[in-house]
Scaffold this motif. Structure first.
Motif, PDB file in Angstrom:
ATOM      1  N   GLU A  42       0.794  -1.220   0.000  1.00 48.51           N
ATOM      2  CA  GLU A  42       0.000   0.000   0.000  1.00 48.51           C
ATOM      3  C   GLU A  42       0.831   1.276   0.000  1.00 48.51           C
ATOM      4  N   ARG A  43       1.979   1.245   0.687  1.00 45.90           N
ATOM      5  CA  ARG A  43       2.707   2.501   0.804  1.00 45.90           C
ATOM      6  C   ARG A  43       3.120   3.048  -0.549  1.00 45.90           C
ATOM      7  N   TRP A  44       3.528   2.157  -1.463  1.00 44.68           N
ATOM      8  CA  TRP A  44       4.002   2.628  -2.761  1.00 44.68           C
ATOM      9  C   TRP A  44       2.855   3.156  -3.619  1.00 44.68           C
ATOM     10  N   ILE A  45       1.654   2.656  -3.359  1.00 42.86           N
ATOM     11  CA  ILE A  45       0.477   3.195  -4.049  1.00 42.86           C
ATOM     12  C   ILE A  45       0.276   4.636  -3.582  1.00 42.86           C
ATOM     13  N   TYR A 116      14.107   8.469  -4.725  1.00 48.15           N
ATOM     14  CA  TYR A 116      12.948   8.557  -3.857  1.00 48.15           C
ATOM     15  C   TYR A 116      12.920   7.373  -2.896  1.00 48.15           C
ATOM     16  N   ASP A 117      13.008   7.635  -1.632  1.00 47.12           N
ATOM     17  CA  ASP A 117      12.967   6.661  -0.527  1.00 47.12           C
ATOM     18  C   ASP A 117      14.149   5.694  -0.507  1.00 47.12           C
ATOM     19  N   ARG A 118      14.489   5.103  -1.668  1.00 46.27           N
ATOM     20  CA  ARG A 118      15.609   4.165  -1.758  1.00 46.27           C
ATOM     21  C   ARG A 118      16.739   4.815  -2.554  1.00 46.27           C
ATOM     22  N   LEU A 119      17.928   4.757  -2.025  1.00 40.61           N
ATOM     23  CA  LEU A 119      19.059   5.380  -2.713  1.00 40.61           C
ATOM     24  C   LEU A 119      19.430   4.594  -3.965  1.00 40.61           C
ATOM     25  N   ASP A 133      14.573   8.685   7.706  1.00 41.52           N
ATOM     26  CA  ASP A 133      15.805   8.336   8.400  1.00 41.52           C
ATOM     27  C   ASP A 133      15.816   6.812   8.566  1.00 41.52           C
ATOM     28  N   ASN A 134      16.472   6.134   7.640  1.00 43.86           N
ATOM     29  CA  ASN A 134      16.373   4.672   7.591  1.00 43.86           C
ATOM     30  C   ASN A 134      17.033   3.974   8.779  1.00 43.86           C
ATOM     31  N   LYS A 135      18.138   4.539   9.227  1.00 44.19           N
ATOM     32  CA  LYS A 135      18.740   3.965  10.437  1.00 44.19           C
ATOM     33  C   LYS A 135      17.825   4.244  11.631  1.00 44.19           C
ATOM     34  N   ASP A 171      19.029  -6.048  -1.757  1.00 44.47           N
ATOM     35  CA  ASP A 171      19.317  -5.126  -2.862  1.00 44.47           C
ATOM     36  C   ASP A 171      18.712  -3.740  -2.617  1.00 44.47           C
ATOM     37  N   ASP A 172      18.176  -3.535  -1.428  1.00 42.60           N
ATOM     38  CA  ASP A 172      17.615  -2.239  -1.051  1.00 42.60           C
ATOM     39  C   ASP A 172      18.522  -1.641   0.023  1.00 42.60           C
ATOM     40  N   ASN A 173      19.171  -0.550  -0.324  1.00 45.97           N
ATOM     41  CA  ASN A 173      20.122   0.088   0.590  1.00 45.97           C
ATOM     42  C   ASN A 173      19.500   0.403   1.959  1.00 45.97           C
ATOM     43  N   ASN A 174      18.199   0.648   1.986  1.00 47.50           N
ATOM     44  CA  ASN A 174      17.533   0.979   3.251  1.00 47.50           C
ATOM     45  C   ASN A 174      17.601  -0.163   4.256  1.00 47.50           C
ATOM     46  N   ALA A 175      17.627  -1.381   3.739  1.00 47.69           N
ATOM     47  CA  ALA A 175      17.475  -2.544   4.617  1.00 47.69           C
ATOM     48  C   ALA A 175      18.650  -2.680   5.590  1.00 47.69           C
ATOM     49  N   ARG A 211      13.514  -8.881  -1.970  1.00 45.01           N
ATOM     50  CA  ARG A 211      12.320  -8.176  -2.473  1.00 45.01           C
ATOM     51  C   ARG A 211      11.247  -8.026  -1.406  1.00 45.01           C
ATOM     52  N   TRP A 212      11.638  -8.044  -0.160  1.00 50.37           N
ATOM     53  CA  TRP A 212      10.691  -7.816   0.939  1.00 50.37           C
ATOM     54  C   TRP A 212       9.496  -8.764   0.805  1.00 50.37           C
ATOM     55  N   SER A 213       9.750 -10.020   0.497  1.00 49.39           N
ATOM     56  CA  SER A 213       8.667 -10.960   0.191  1.00 49.39           C
ATOM     57  C   SER A 213       7.931 -11.447   1.445  1.00 49.39           C
ATOM     58  N   ALA A 240      10.868  -6.074   9.893  1.00 49.37           N
ATOM     59  CA  ALA A 240      11.209  -4.775   9.318  1.00 49.37           C
ATOM     60  C   ALA A 240      10.132  -4.223   8.394  1.00 49.37           C
ATOM     61  N   PHE A 241       8.986  -4.909   8.312  1.00 49.96           N
ATOM     62  CA  PHE A 241       8.018  -4.527   7.268  1.00 49.96           C
ATOM     63  C   PHE A 241       6.639  -5.052   7.664  1.00 49.96           C
ATOM     64  N   ASP A 242       5.605  -4.232   7.447  1.00 46.68           N
ATOM     65  CA  ASP A 242       4.247  -4.687   7.762  1.00 46.68           C
ATOM     66  C   ASP A 242       3.906  -5.978   7.015  1.00 46.68           C
ATOM     67  N   GLY A 268       6.770  -3.773  12.818  1.00 45.10           N
ATOM     68  CA  GLY A 268       6.543  -3.623  11.384  1.00 45.10           C
ATOM     69  C   GLY A 268       7.008  -2.265  10.907  1.00 45.10           C
ATOM     70  N   GLN A 269       6.720  -1.972   9.653  1.00 42.70           N
ATOM     71  CA  GLN A 269       7.104  -0.686   9.083  1.00 42.70           C
ATOM     72  C   GLN A 269       6.138  -0.322   7.970  1.00 42.70           C
ATOM     73  N   ASP A 270       5.691   0.907   7.978  1.00 39.61           N
ATOM     74  CA  ASP A 270       4.894   1.575   6.937  1.00 39.61           C
ATOM     75  C   ASP A 270       3.531   2.069   7.399  1.00 39.61           C
ATOM     76  N   ALA A 271       2.994   1.517   8.488  1.00 38.28           N
ATOM     77  CA  ALA A 271       1.632   1.892   8.893  1.00 38.28           C
ATOM     78  C   ALA A 271       0.642   1.699   7.758  1.00 38.28           C
ATOM     79  N   TYR A 289       5.343   4.567  11.331  1.00 46.75           N
ATOM     80  CA  TYR A 289       4.541   5.431  10.461  1.00 46.75           C
ATOM     81  C   TYR A 289       5.475   6.316   9.647  1.00 46.75           C
ATOM     82  N   LYS A 290       5.334   6.211   8.323  1.00 42.83           N
ATOM     83  CA  LYS A 290       6.102   7.072   7.429  1.00 42.83           C
ATOM     84  C   LYS A 290       5.078   7.859   6.620  1.00 42.83           C
ATOM     85  N   ASP A 291       4.947   9.121   6.928  1.00 44.14           N
ATOM     86  CA  ASP A 291       3.938   9.941   6.263  1.00 44.14           C
ATOM     87  C   ASP A 291       4.375  10.199   4.821  1.00 44.14           C
TER      88      ASP A 291
HETATM   89  C1  BGC Z   1      10.974   1.257   2.398  1.00 45.97           C
HETATM   90  C2  BGC Z   1      10.003   0.731   3.428  1.00 45.97           C
HETATM   91  C3  BGC Z   1       9.182  -0.412   2.859  1.00 45.97           C
HETATM   92  C4  BGC Z   1      10.050  -1.430   2.157  1.00 45.97           C
HETATM   93  C5  BGC Z   1       9.237  -2.509   1.471  1.00 45.97           C
HETATM   94  C6  BGC Z   1      11.782   0.127   1.834  1.00 45.97           C
HETATM   95  O1  BGC Z   1      12.677   0.589   0.908  1.00 45.97           O
HETATM   96  O2  BGC Z   1      11.798   2.232   2.948  1.00 45.97           O
HETATM   97  O3  BGC Z   1       9.154   1.756   3.869  1.00 45.97           O
HETATM   98  O4  BGC Z   1       8.507  -1.064   3.901  1.00 45.97           O
HETATM   99  O5  BGC Z   1      10.887  -0.808   1.228  1.00 45.97           O
HETATM  100  O6  BGC Z   1       8.409  -1.993   0.500  1.00 45.97           O
END
Ligand code: BGC
Length: 360
Positions: A42-45, A116-119, A133-135, A171-175, A211-213, A240-242, A268-271, A289-291
């Motif tokens: 949902e967050r990416w939508i 955007y969001d991911r480097l 702030d990913n950390k 493969d996601d720098n945020n992780a 892939r955050w599966s 690390a993820f809803d 979890g993460q994302d609300a 919660y990430k607005d």
């Molecule tokens: C985002 C998170 C999200 C995750 C999975 C990350 O790059 O920062 O908010 O939960 O991807 O989609």
């Protein structure tokens, strides 16, 4: 739930493509190409929708595309957007290193790129990076566990807890940022035995989920419970993820865990809407919660800055080295949410209505 979002999003995307007209239209508007990684969460939508709305309100035409977590599809979308002559690109990547060739072409064509969001890694084509702030997300998750379980006094009081980790995509720098933030808080408790990870899987390598599966998280949780938790309950699922939390929930239900009795603390993460509902029903303990409206507004300022030639607001110039440059970044603040503060943060903040959350 997932299906409803996908259907809604497909309608939104279809509409956006029709109304935006694309880079080749002759409206005279500058065109911003927005690439999002997936519609399955949902967050990416929301991210895509907010970006489109805000950019259009500033007079830009928007071409919005999502790549369904298919790396090759995102590579093609990037190439097509460059070929169609967009004026600026905003990219939330799937695989942070897979777009390097396309990004080099964008640079050659003087098309500025905002991550955007991911480097975006291994490229000199990125002008700015808008993210949370990913950390800090990881630290907040760790601190929540520390506080709710009273870890600081546990050793003296002879308490200990079982814990398993479900971390983000390699493969996601945020992780890795999230993992590091989380471990900065929790590692001392793993070291002194207050936290016991019965699978022994505590490294990033052993806990990252490609892939955050959600399905992988669910499978892992099932294997963990069957293999290591036959004689002792799992107390904490550090997720690390809803999406992971949903998978974990279904395994726990199958294994007979009961809310209010032996249900573990699940992060979890994302609300996501479903996550907040699960928090209300007790099936998830907290989320971050990430607005996405805030992130989109910061990113839109960066788009305007590169197209109009001014400096956008930046609050981090040290943390985000993408292998080539330290990318000037704006980090939004992540906010931990649980049943005690969701009304104040999420409902009063206008993110979801009470009706959406089915609060009576
Ligand atoms: C985002 C998170 C999200 C995750 C999975 C990350 O790059 O920062 O908010 O939960 O991807 O989609």
């Amino acid at each position: 739930m997932k299906k409803i979002f996908v259907v809604l999003l497909m309608a939104t995307v279809a509409a956006s493509l029709v109304f935006a007209g694309g880079a080749s239209d002759n409206s005279g508007k500058q065109v911003v190409g927005v690439l999002m990684p997936t519609q399955s969460s949902e967050r990416w939508i929301n991210d895509g929708g907010n970006m489109k709305k805000m950019l259009e309100s500033k007079g830009y035409a928007v071409e919005l595309q999502c790549a369904e977590d298919d790396v090759q599809m995102q590579v093609s979308q990037l190439e097509n957007m460059i070929a169609s002559g967009v004026d600026c690109l905003v990219i939330a990547s799937i695989d942070s290193t897979a777009l390097v060739n396309g990004l080099a072409t964008a640079k050659q064509n003087n098309i500025p790129v905002i991550a955007y969001d991911r480097l975006l890694m291994d490229t000199d084509a990125v002008s700015y990076y808008a993210t949370f702030d990913n950390k800090g997300v990881g630290t907040a998750i760790g601190k929540y566990i520390e506080e709710k379980k009273g870890l600081a006094t546990a050793a003296a009081e002879g308490r200990s807890y079982t814990i398993e980790f479900f971390m983000g995509s390699p493969d996601d720098n945020n992780a890795l940022f999230l993992y590091n933030g989380c471990m900065e808080v929790l590692k001392p408790y793993l070291d002194n035995g207050v936290l016991r990870c019965k699978t022994g899987r505590t490294s990033f390598q052993d806990t990252c989920i490609l892939r955050w599966s959600q399905e992988t998280a669910q499978q892992w949780c099932e294997n963990y419970l069957a293999g290591f938790y036959a004689d002792e309950k799992l107390d904490i699922a550090c997720s690390a993820f809803d999406g992971f939390a949903y998978g974990i929930r279904s395994v726990l239900e199958g294994a007979g865990y009961k809310v209010g009795q032996d249900w573990p603390l699940i992060t979890g993460q994302d609300a996501d809407l479903m996550a907040v509902r699960n928090i209300i029903s007790g099936h998830q303990t907290m989320t971050i919660y990430k607005d996405t409206r805030l992130l989109a507004s910061k990113c839109v300022t960066m788009v305007e800055a590169v197209l109009k030639g001014f400096q956008p607001e930046i609050n981090d110039t040290t943390q985000y080295n993408n292998g080539v440059n330290v990318v000037p970044s704006y980090l939004c603040e992540p906010v931990p949410v649980d049943k005690d503060n969701y009304v104040k943060v999420i409902v009063d903040g206008g993110y979801y209505t009470k009706e959406q959350l089915k609060i009576n």
